[in-house]
Each structure stands twice: as structure tokens, then as C-alpha cells.
Design a protein around this motif. Structure first.
Motif, short mmCIF file in Angstrom:
data_model
loop_
_atom_site.label_atom_id
_atom_site.label_comp_id
_atom_site.label_asym_id
_atom_site.label_seq_id
_atom_site.Cartn_x
_atom_site.Cartn_y
_atom_site.Cartn_z
N GLU A 1 -8.37 3.85 -1.06
CA GLU A 1 -6.98 2.70 -1.97
C GLU A 1 -7.94 1.47 -3.06
O GLU A 1 -7.27 1.16 -3.97
CB GLU A 1 -5.83 2.12 -1.07
N PHE A 2 -8.56 0.77 -2.23
CA PHE A 2 -9.17 -0.35 -2.93
C PHE A 2 -9.94 0.16 -3.88
O PHE A 2 -9.76 -0.81 -5.20
CB PHE A 2 -9.26 -1.40 -1.83
N LEU A 3 -11.06 0.78 -3.91
CA LEU A 3 -11.65 0.94 -5.14
C LEU A 3 -10.71 1.61 -6.26
O LEU A 3 -11.58 0.85 -6.91
CB LEU A 3 -12.90 2.61 -4.22
N VAL B 1 -2.80 -15.77 6.36
CA VAL B 1 -1.86 -14.63 6.84
C VAL B 1 -1.63 -13.69 5.27
O VAL B 1 -0.40 -14.07 4.26
CB VAL B 1 -0.52 -15.32 7.34
N LEU B 2 -1.59 -11.90 5.42
CA LEU B 2 -1.34 -11.37 4.68
C LEU B 2 -0.22 -10.52 5.54
O LEU B 2 -0.53 -9.69 6.71
CB LEU B 2 -2.68 -11.05 4.52
N VAL B 3 0.07 -10.14 4.10
CA VAL B 3 1.76 -9.20 5.07
C VAL B 3 1.76 -7.88 4.36
O VAL B 3 2.05 -7.92 2.78
CB VAL B 3 3.07 -9.82 4.47
N ILE B 4 1.03 -6.46 4.82
CA ILE B 4 1.31 -5.63 4.12
C ILE B 4 2.25 -4.59 4.33
O ILE B 4 2.85 -4.11 5.35
CB ILE B 4 -0.41 -4.85 4.78
N LEU B 5 2.53 -4.08 2.87
CA LEU B 5 4.29 -3.74 3.17
C LEU B 5 4.19 -2.46 2.20
O LEU B 5 2.70 -1.88 2.16
CB LEU B 5 5.47 -4.15 2.06
N PRO B 6 5.03 -1.44 3.18
CA PRO B 6 4.87 0.31 2.26
C PRO B 6 5.08 0.01 0.82
O PRO B 6 6.43 -1.38 0.36
CB PRO B 6 5.91 0.56 3.15
N GLU B 7 4.78 0.61 -0.21
CA GLU B 7 5.20 0.74 -1.21
C GLU B 7 6.76 0.77 -1.79
O GLU B 7 7.15 1.58 -1.39
CB GLU B 7 3.84 1.48 -1.80
N LEU C 1 0.80 -1.34 0.30
CA LEU C 1 0.29 -0.23 -0.54
C LEU C 1 0.41 1.36 -0.39
O LEU C 1 1.56 1.49 0.77
CB LEU C 1 -1.14 -0.18 1.23
N PRO C 2 0.65 2.34 -0.64
CA PRO C 2 1.61 3.17 -1.02
C PRO C 2 1.39 4.50 0.11
O PRO C 2 2.99 5.21 0.40
CB PRO C 2 0.67 4.41 -2.33
N GLU C 3 0.96 4.05 1.10
CA GLU C 3 0.75 5.40 1.77
C GLU C 3 1.35 4.65 3.70
O GLU C 3 1.29 5.17 4.71
CB GLU C 3 -0.27 5.92 1.91
N LEU C 4 1.32 3.38 3.66
CA LEU C 4 1.68 2.48 4.74
C LEU C 4 2.72 3.12 4.94
O LEU C 4 4.04 3.37 4.30
CB LEU C 4 1.56 1.28 4.40
N LYS C 5 2.63 2.57 6.66
CA LYS C 5 4.42 3.61 7.21
C LYS C 5 5.38 2.28 7.44
O LYS C 5 6.18 2.05 7.03
CB LYS C 5 4.36 4.16 8.15
N GLU C 6 4.64 1.59 8.02
CA GLU C 6 5.20 0.15 8.98
C GLU C 6 4.42 -1.30 8.22
O GLU C 6 3.33 -1.17 7.69
CB GLU C 6 5.19 0.44 10.23
#
Length: 799
Positions: free
Chosen positions: A145-147, A793-799, A39-44
Motif C-alpha cells: 500500500e505504501f509502495l 500521534v497518527l490516527v489511521i482510519l478506514p478509507e 488506508l483502503p482495507e483497514l477495518k477499524e
């Protein structure tokens, strides 16, 4: 022949290729439950563990990332539901559905929910430095973001929905629809006014249990212009709109909280099941959110970042409908010399004129002009057939400070009973009973609402003169509440609360059936545990209905029983009924068909077919049936279209005879096959599956034969239909039980279908069978158990 064979082979190959391609296209719409997501605006980094039923357990390192990720995950499961919900109350359905929904949009624009939302955002959501505004914005950022960058749900392609950003206003619009669906006065007041005027008090007293005859209104100078016969159009139009809209409405609920003095564990036990219209996807979406200094397990409505009911490791809160009267209609007086003015006290005031533009897919924009008085907007212009005398609408939701989003933010972040009470005070509408329990041993309930003050002469169940307009609102200190009572429990089943300072607040309270069952249970059980609470929550036995049935049977002319042995057997089955609504029971099948016949023979002659169907529909008939049945001298018993003076016995006898004839015709001559599960069914309908029969089996879940019934604790509700098929329209939207002896491991729940609104998801309907059996699953909060038992398990990372 060879050419034909080749053509067939080519055709088969094309079908196979198309099927495979279609499968992979549909598969691409599935939510992402595992792997990595950037995700583009994720920090951590954020980690999401999905349990066996697709409930996300989201672990973030800061709150901004938590709500950003949650917004994205919520949208990938429920985006279409979010889209519809935000458009209903803002009057924007026609933008995507065309002229078919134009009348609905006109009504909601007239109610001015959209303007109320805009004002609320300016007043309460404009400061970006407020923590709750930041949580809102991060959640909306995740949805958008998903939309715009995710794989949006297939409904967007099928309907051709243009993507538009989700905004802060959308949150209040969704809250506005909730408030509208809660407000029984929208549906009932106009119909009651018509009955009072056309038939009089002697009829009204048997269908409005709280009605006191003689509370006459000051006559309106425009009384000669009022077409009382047309007033039911308001009720009928509102009911039709609610049924036609593919959006779940809120109907009732049960909740009770038990102190540690009365539990086996010595700790508080909390239970809640909200009653809402059935739909697919289900109303509630469950999620577990964790970051430093914050933990929450909640039930969320699509498009709203804060759970409406939930718990953390310290406390739990739940909801039932307060059922207070927060909607009032008024006959306005027009200046006979200037139709642009209305009467305000002793002076004339100009109507405020509001112009609304409704965009309509495939057609020209539609502009409507709305007249508004200090009491509210005039509804005659949007509901056809109401008559010329202007009727204004006063609605608490649009006449009070709208802090509901902030209130639920505070509930989500509460750590003790004081925090919760401060949050509850901010709720104006819809009226709610907030139920509470905590690990410290406290139990409580508060009526959360702005309660309207009226003149002593006011009768809020009918349309009144503008001179009886509300005087204002009571202070929150006057709201009903109960904190740590000596009885050791608090409860609500949408029933009338006790008076405050000698005042019983008017409302549309549910009949006593469920409340009595709860009170009787606690009177008979000094000590309870989780298993007992599960059995109580799924109880399908009515103590009131067998009494009503026996009053009917005692007054039947017994000569009718000589018609056949079948008549005698049906009579004995109903006479010995214990009130249960199990699938194999026969008595409820006979009882509800008999009730329908009694009401038909009793009311159609006075009301007509259309108004009768409305009155047989909702809470009013639930409350009024026992009152009517008990009154042997009621004016309703006589058929005004015959010369004979019918009695209650005549009506009961005709109805019993007609019931047996109808059941024979519909279910056959073998009375042992007239089982409740055969006629009481449920199908959880998706907006597309309901409208397009070819896609019914794809989008809908069910049908299932089900237990439960009207006004039992397992309140699987239905309309008293004339065909004897009782299709469940609403019921428990979730069942939750929390034992504070170990909140991480002893919390249980279930929802009617599944977490996902995406039909290709494995979690689209994986709870349906469990729900209909009265079974539960765990609400896990123990991280080690969550990791060990997670399916994905889903890992969401900063882009």
C-alpha cells in the motif's frame, strides 16, 4: 552593467526559488508521524503514538489491522532497505543496479536461495487460513500500500527503481541473506584448504585453534585436476562481495540472562546486544504492537513482519550467533567417460541442470546454467579462477525444512518457556543461540539449528572429498541448551558450547575474550542490577590482550629501546596497559599497529599480499593471534624468502621498530597524542552516501571518534588495516536490558543511528550521540506513559 546586474538578480532569484522548491520536494519524502491517514482495507481505527525517538506504539482493535498498519509504517521508514534486502539473496540486484552487481546475482542464483524460498512458500505459506500466514499477508499488504500509493523514498527516484509487489517469497529471501551472512564457512573453508595443501599441518595448527593435525581425507580421483592455489578465490570473492554489497551482515553478539536469585529486585534480568555490520539506516527497527490478546515490543528486520528479538509482558528472548558449521565444500569426482555425470557412492549420476535468467538493467538478460549434485550446486562456474575440478556446496539452509518465518511468528506469540522451546525447534539455519528469561523466574538458552552429522574422520574446516559428505542432522534433543542452571545465569558470546554426548560440534566460534569477561563478572558479583548490567554491556576492557602484549614485549630484543626515549616510553605504556579501549588511551593504538606489523612480517612471505589481507580480516585472526604469539617454535616465524632462520624474537623486534616509525610518521612525534579515539572512528554509511562522495554528508551519519575494540564486550570491530586507521565496520546493532520486576517501565535500549531510513526525518540519526556515549533510552510499554510522552500521534482510519 545594468544588464549584468539584472541577470545576476534573476539568477539569484532562480537559485532561491529552486532551493525553496527543492526543500519542499525533499520535505515531502518525510514519513508521516501525525494527523490522519486513510488506508483502503483497514477495518477499524488504529492509533499510533510516536515517542521521542520515533518508535511507533501501535494500538489496533484486531490483528489484521495491526499488521496492515505496521507494514505501512515500517515501509515509510525503511522501504529502500527492504528493497535491497529482498533482492540480494534472490539474485535480483542487477534488475535495478545493472551489470555492476551481475556477479553477485550469479552467485546467489547458484546458491539457489530463490528456489528454496519458492519451495518454502508452497509448503508452509500456502494455507491462508493459518493465523501466521494471515499476519504475513496483512504486513505485506501494508508494505505494498505504501509502495504504490505512499511517497516512496528518494532512492527510488535517484536509482530509477521500478516498483514491484513485495511477496511471501521475499521473506524467505531475506532470511536466506541472513543465513548466508552468518555462515563463516563460505569465507574460510577454501582458504584453509589452500594453506593446508600448500604449507602443511605445521602452519595450519597455529591459525585454526580447533584444528587437529592428521585427520587426512580420502584422496579424490580427480586430485591431479585440483588447483589448490586457486581455492582462495572462493574466499576472496565471497569476502569482497559482502564488503561491496551495501547490506549489513551478521557477525556476533553478547547475551546473558540472570535469575532472580542473583538480582537486587529478585526478578529476572535480561540483556542482549547483537553485533552486526554498521550501516545507515541501522539494522533494527523497533516497534511496539498491541491489540486484544496480543502485545509485543520487538526489533524487526526490514521486510519481515515478526521481530527477531523482543519481549512481551511475560517473557523476553534474544539472539546470538551459534557459529556452528553449516556450510561444507566438496571435491566432486567426474566420470572420465562422461562429463555430465558425477560419482555418487559407487555409481555415476547425471548432474541436475538448472537454468536461471537474470534480468539486467540497461542490458540483455543473462542466462546461466547451474550444475547440481546431491550434495549441492557446483560453484566453479560462477567464481572465476577456482580451477576445473568441480566443487559442490552443501548448505543447511537449502538442505533442510525452512520453517524460520513460522518459528519467529511463534516466538512473537509465545507466553511461556514451553512455547518458546517449541518455536526454537523449527529453526534450521542460520544457527542461533536463543536466549530467554521470563517473569515467572525462568532463564534458558537453546542452540537453534539443524546440526550436521559427520563421519569421525571428517575435517569440516577444509574442502573435503565427496565421500565425507554429511550423514544427516542430529535430532533437536541433541542441541546444546541450558535451562535454570544452579549458577543463576546463562550467557553466550559466540563461544564454543560444551559437548553433547561427548561430541563437540564443529564451528567458527569466537575467541574467549568476551566470554571470559562475562564469566569473571558473575564470579565476582553475586547480586546484580540494571546499572551494573549497563556497565558490563558497554565494558571496553580486555583481560586477554595485555597478556598477549606482554608476551610480545618480553621477547623483544631490548637493544631496540636504545633508539630513543620514545621507544622506551611506548614500551612502558604497552607494558602497563590494563586492556582498556577508551578514547584517550594510547596503548591500544600501539598494540594494534604492532599486531599488524607482526602478522605482516610473519605471514606475507608464505601467503602473499592478497591472501594475507583476507586472513587478517575476520574471526580467524582473532582466534589465532594468541595461539600464534604463544608458540615460540611456530613455523610461521621464519621468512621463507630469506636465507636466515628468523625467530619469534626477530619478528617481534622488527615489528616493534616498524610500529614506532609508522606511528611517528602518521600521528607525529608526541606520543601523548597517539590516542585511540584519534585512529578508531565510525561512519554509518548509506548505500548512496558510500558510492557518491558529493552525497556523503547527506546520507551518511558521522564520522565519530569511538571507544571499544576487537573482542571486548563493547565489540566495536575493525580491520587490522595497514594504514593504522581503524574504521569501525561492525558493532552492537542494539543494546537491550529488561528488568522483569517492572517490564513496562524498566526496559532499556539504544540503536546506533535512528529509527528512520529517510534522511529528511528527524529520527534519521537522533540516537547516534547517545549510542556512542554508552547511554540508553526506555522501551516504553505503559500506555498512560506513552500517551503522556508521545511527541506525535497518527490516527489511521478506514478509507
Amino acid at each position: 552593467m545594468n544588464t549584468l546586474k539584472k541577470a545576476i538578480k534573476i539568477l539569484l532569484a532562480l537559485i532561491i526559488i529552486s532551493s525553496i522548491a527543492g526543500f519542499f520536494i525533499l520535505k515531502s519524502y518525510k514519513p508521516q508521524y501525525s494527523g490522519e491517514l486513510k488506508l483502503p482495507e483497514l477495518k477499524e481505527e488504529v492509533k499510533v503514538y510516536f515517542d521521542k525517538y520515533g518508535i511507533p506504539h501501535i494500538y489496533a482493535q484486531n490483528k489484521a489491522d495491526l499488521y496492515y498498519s505496521f507494514g505501512y509504517l515500517h515501509a515509510q521508514e525503511r522501504l529502500f532497505q527492504m528493497e535491497i534486502l529482498r533482492r540480494v539473496a534472490s539474485g535480483r540486484l542487477s534488475e535495478i543496479l545493472g551489470e555492476a552487481t551481475l556477479e553477485y546475482d550469479k552467485l546467489f542464483r547458484t546458491l539457489q536461495v530463490n528456489k528454496t524460498s519458492e519451495e518454502a512458500v508452497k509448503k508452509y505459506l500456502s494455507d491462508k487460513n493459518k493465523p501466521f500466514v494471515q499476519d504475513v499477508d496483512n504486513y505485506l499488504k501494508g508494505i505494498n500500500e505504501f509502495l504504490f500509493n505512499g511517497k516512496t523514498s528518494i532512492e527510488y527516484s535517484l536509482i530509477g527503481i521500478e516498483k514491484t509487489k513485495f511477496t511471501r517469497e521475499d521473506l524467505f529471501n531475506i532470511a536466506g541473506y541472513m543465513a548466508f551472512s552468518f555462515a563463516e564457512g563460505f569465507k574460510l573453508d577454501p582458504m584453509i584448504t589452500k594453506i593446508k595443501h600448500n604449507l602443511g599441518d605445521k602452519y595450519l595448527k597455529d591459525i585454526i585453534s580447533s584444528y587437529v593435525p592428521g585427520t587426512e581425507r580420502i584422496k579424490n580421483n580427480n586430485d591431479s585436476l585440483i588447483d589448490y592455489s586457486a581455492l582462495s578465490q572462493i574466499s576472496l570473492s565471497t569476502m569482497k562481495m559482502i564488503e561491496d554489497l551495501e547490506v549489513p551482515f551478521f557477525e556476533g553478539s553478547n547475551s546473558w540472562v540472570v535469575s532472580g536469585d542473583r538480582t537486587e529486585s529478585g526478578k529476572v534480568l535480561f540483556a542482549n546486544d547483537t553485533h552486526m555490520a554498521y550501516s545507515q539506516p541501522a539494522v533494527w527497527y523497533e516497534a511496539h504492537l498491541e491489540c486484544p490478546n496480543f502485545n509485543l515490543y520487538g526489533n524487526f528486520v526490514a521486510g519481515v513482519p515478526f521481530s527477531l528479538l523482543g519481549h512481551n509482558r511475560n517473557l523476553a528472548w534474544g539472539l546470538t550467533m551459534f557459529e556452528n558449521d553449516d556450510v561444507d565444500f566438496f571435491f566432486e569426482e567426474i566420470n572420465p567417460n562422461d562429463s555430465t555425470q558425477y560419482k555418487s557412492n559407487d555409481t555415476w549420476k547425471n548432474f541436475e541442470i538448472i537454468t536461471e535468467t537474470i534480468k539486467v538493467k540497461g542490458a540483455e538478460d543473462v542466462k546461466i546454467k547451474i550444475r547440481k549434485t546431491e550434495r549441492g550446486t557446483i560453484i566453479n562456474d560462477v567464481i572465476k579462477g577456482v580451477g576445473e575440478s568441480p566443487i559442490s556446496l552443501f548448505w543447511t539452509f537449502t538442505h533442510s525444512e525452512n520453517k524460520i518465518i513460522e518459528a519467529f511468528y511463534e516466538l512473537n506469540n509465545s507466553q511461556n518457556i514451553k512455547d518458546v522451546e517449541q518455536a526454537v525447534e523449527k529453526i534450521a539455519a542460520p544457527g542461533l543461540n536463543v536466549m530467554y528469561g521470563d517473569k515467572f523466574g525462568n532463564i534458558a538458552y537453546w542452540a537453534a539449528a539443524k546440526i550436521t552429522k559427520y563421519k569421525d574422520s571428517a575435517n569440516t574446516s577444509i574442502i573435503q572429498s565427496y565421500k565425507d559428505a554429511p550423514l544427516g542432522f542430529y535430532d533437536f534433543s541433541k542441541n546444546p541448551r541450558l535451562i535454570n542452571p544452579k549458577s543463576g545465569y546463562v550467557y553466550s558470546a559466540n563461544n564454543q558450547p560444551d559437548s553433547v554426548d561427548g561430541v563437540l560440534y564443529p564451528g567458527y566460534y569466537a575467541p574467549e575474550d568476551r566470554a571470559k569477561k562475562i564469566v569473571d563478572f558473575f564470579n565476582a558479583n553475586n547480586t546484580v542490577n540494571v546499572e551494573k548490567i549497563k556497565k558490563l554491556q558497554t565494558n571496553v576492557k580486555s583481560d586477554i590482550k595485555p597478556i598477549t602484549a606482554n608476551i610480545i614485549l618480553e621477547d623483544i630484543n631490548k637493544d631496540v629501546l636504545s633508539k630513543s626515549e620514545q621507544y622506551k616510553k611506548a614500551y612502558e605504556i604497552l607494558k602497563s596497559w590494563d586492556g582498556n579501549h577508551l578514547k584517550d588511551d594510547i596503548a591500544p593504538t600501539i598494540y594494534y599497529r604492532l599486531l599488524r606489523k607482526i602478522l605482516e612480517f610473519t605471514m606475507i612471505d608464505e601467503l602473499g599480499e592478497e591472501d594475507f589481507e583476507f586472513m587478517a580480516h575476520g574471526h580467524t585472526s582473532y582466534r589465532s593471534i594468541p595461539v600464534l604469539i604463544r608458540n615460540k617454535e611456530s613455523a610461521w616465524w621464519d621468512n621463507i624468502k630469506t636465507k636466515k632462520q628468523e625467530t619469534r624474537s626477530d619478528i617481534f623486534t622488527m615489528a616493534f621498530d616498524s610500529t614506532i616509525v609508522a606511528l611517528n610518521s602518521d600521528l607525529g612525534n608526541d606520543i601523548d597524542k597517539w590516542t585511540w579515539g584519534r585512529v578508531h572512528t565510525v561512519e554509518y554509511q548509506h548505500a548512496i552516501g558510500k558510492k557518491v562522495n558529493a552525497l556523503r554528508s547527506t546520507f551518511n551519519v558521522g564520522p565519530f571518534n569511538v571507544w571499544g575494540g576487537r573482542s571486548v564486550l563493547n565489540n566495536i570491530n575493525f580491520t587490522l588495516s595497514n594504514d593504522g586507521k581503524y574504521k569501525a565496520s561492525s558493532g552492537p546493532a542494539m543494546r537491550t536490558i529488561i528488568d522483569f520486576s517492572d517490564v513496562e517501565n524498566k526496559a532499556y535500549s539504544v540503536i546506533p543511528t535512528g529509527q528512520s531510513g529517510v534522511f529528511m526525518s528527524k529520527h534519521y540519526s537522533d540516537q547516534a550521540e547517545m549510542y556512542n556515549k554508552g547511554e540508553y533510552r526506555k522501551q516504553m510499554m505503559n500506555k498512560q506513559e506513552i500517551i503522556e510522552k508521545s511527541n506525535d500521534v497518527l490516527v489511521i482510519l478506514p478509507e
